[in-house]
Design a protein around this motif. Structure first.
Motif, PDB file in Angstrom:
ATOM      1  N   THR A 264       7.230  -1.675   4.779  1.00 32.38           N
ATOM      2  CA  THR A 264       5.857  -1.894   5.216  1.00 32.38           C
ATOM      3  C   THR A 264       5.250  -2.979   4.346  1.00 32.38           C
ATOM      4  OG1 THR A 264       5.638   0.421   5.906  1.00 32.38           O
ATOM      5  CG2 THR A 264       3.604  -0.823   5.581  1.00 32.38           C
TER       6      THR A 264
ATOM      7  N   ASP B  47       2.002  -6.182   3.825  1.00 28.81           N
ATOM      8  CA  ASP B  47       0.671  -6.665   4.161  1.00 28.81           C
ATOM      9  C   ASP B  47       0.827  -8.065   4.731  1.00 28.81           C
ATOM     10  OD1 ASP B  47      -1.903  -8.190   3.646  1.00 28.81           O
ATOM     11  OD2 ASP B  47      -2.547  -6.187   3.083  1.00 28.81           O
TER      12      ASP B  47
ATOM     13  N   LYS C 259      -1.661  -4.254   7.826  1.00 26.31           N
ATOM     14  CA  LYS C 259      -0.467  -3.486   7.514  1.00 26.31           C
ATOM     15  C   LYS C 259       0.531  -3.611   8.661  1.00 26.31           C
ATOM     16  CE  LYS C 259      -1.322  -1.634   3.482  1.00 26.31           C
ATOM     17  NZ  LYS C 259      -0.459  -1.937   2.307  1.00 26.31           N
TER      18      LYS C 259
ATOM     19  N   SER D  76       2.307  -4.414  13.986  1.00 27.11           N
ATOM     20  CA  SER D  76       1.135  -3.796  13.376  1.00 27.11           C
ATOM     21  C   SER D  76       1.241  -2.277  13.427  1.00 27.11           C
ATOM     22  CB  SER D  76      -0.148  -4.244  14.088  1.00 27.11           C
ATOM     23  OG  SER D  76      -0.158  -3.786  15.433  1.00 27.11           O
ATOM     24  N   GLN D  77       0.682  -1.615  12.421  1.00 31.07           N
ATOM     25  CA  GLN D  77       0.640  -0.161  12.396  1.00 31.07           C
ATOM     26  C   GLN D  77      -0.450   0.339  13.341  1.00 31.07           C
ATOM     27  OE1 GLN D  77       0.048   0.991   8.278  1.00 31.07           O
ATOM     28  NE2 GLN D  77       2.244   1.052   7.886  1.00 31.07           N
TER      29      GLN D  77
END
Length: 297
Positions: free
Chosen positions: A176, A178, A183, A201-202
């Motif tokens: 994961t 940035d 995130k 994207s989360q």
């Protein structure tokens, strides 16, 4: 009378506080770390994330997005040449697609359910070719037979979730990260001789944020790096968005299929169940001759 506490009178409280802090630190240090994922679990997790993003795009009746793209491929003399483009993509299922490209190449592509039209504005030329009657079939034909890149075509076709879930191999979920303040899940896959990385994207409504693809089976060994933005699902478009528009002074040229692209198509796009046009002879021209091609649409 106010009495200032002496150092001795505050020691018990301070000691208690320090004891609690130390206990918290020790507890954190002793708590079990999450178990590392096995290779199979990483692959399964990566596929799950990718398929979820693909399902969102595949199920949308229409969508639009912007794509900043860099394409690098082998060039004469043993060099590598990079082409930078900004693309706007407009898609309306089942049978409409428009792409506008600017940058190192000024190009528009229109698909109206029956034919594809490509206009190269710098050269003031255009070509037309008969196409299958769905967006899926048109994407397969234009990318594999005519070598016109559609940004992340693998994720725009409706069978993408099934294809990706079955075909994707390799590392799967990596980590994961940035990505410009967002995130994102970093994924890595291998499909045949194609290596690709995707950043998703989360959240409950994931989208593809970035992708890097290396087409190892193609003659010029191209790599595509793409940054996606301004995803709009179920967007609305005027009908003339998908009608070819260019000047009367543009010259019509024939669009010829490229045999090597048909051969290399297996490793290039998600064409698993796409158009029957793939079975046509590789070198047959399907565009109208220049003299017969209309100058305005």
């Amino acid at each position: 009378m106010n009495v200032r506490p002496t150092p001795l009178s505050v020691r018990p409280a301070r000691a208690a506080f320090l004891g609690l802090a130390l206990a918290a630190l020790v507890g954190a240090a002793c708590s079990p770390k999450p178990a590392a994922l096995t290779d199979a679990e990483r692959l399964a997790k990566g596929k799950e994330i990718l398929v979820k993003a693909a399902q969102r795009a595949a199920s949308a009746q229409s969508l639009s997005l912007d794509v900043a793209q860099e394409v690098t491929r082998d060039a004469p003399g043993g060099t590598r040449k990079t082409q930078k483009l900004t693309n706007q993509v407009h898609l309306r299922r089942p049978d409409r697609l428009h792409m506008a490209s600017k940058g190192d190449l000024q190009r528009d592509f229109w698909y109206d359910g029956a034919k594809a039209t490509i206009a190269l504005h710098g050269e003031k030329v255009f070509g037309e070719a008969a196409m299958p009657n769905t967006v899926d079939g048109a994407i397969e034909a234009i990318t594999t037979r005519y070598d016109v890149p559609v940004p992340m075509a693998e994720l725009l076709v409706t069978n993408a979730p099934t294809f990706l879930g079955e075909a994707a191999g390799g590392a799967g979920w990596v980590d994961t990260v940035d990505l410009n303040g967002v995130k994102a899940e970093h994924l890595s896959f291998t499909t045949g001789e194609t290596k690709w990385q995707v950043w998703v994207s989360q959240g409950a409504e994931p989208v593809i944020l970035q992708a890097h693809i290396e087409y190892g089976a193609r003659k010029t060994k191209p790599t595509h790096h793409m940054v996606f933005s301004n995803w709009k699902f179920n967007d609305t478009f005027a009908d003339d968005m998908f009608v070819a528009k260019f000047g009367d002074d543009y010259e019509g040229i024939a669009m010829l299929q490229r045999a090597e692209q048909v051969t290399e198509a297996k490793d290039a796009t998600a064409i698993a169940a796409a158009a029957p046009a793939a079975s046509a002879p590789a070198a047959a021209p399907v565009a109208k001759p220049a003299a017969a091609a209309p100058k305005a649409h």
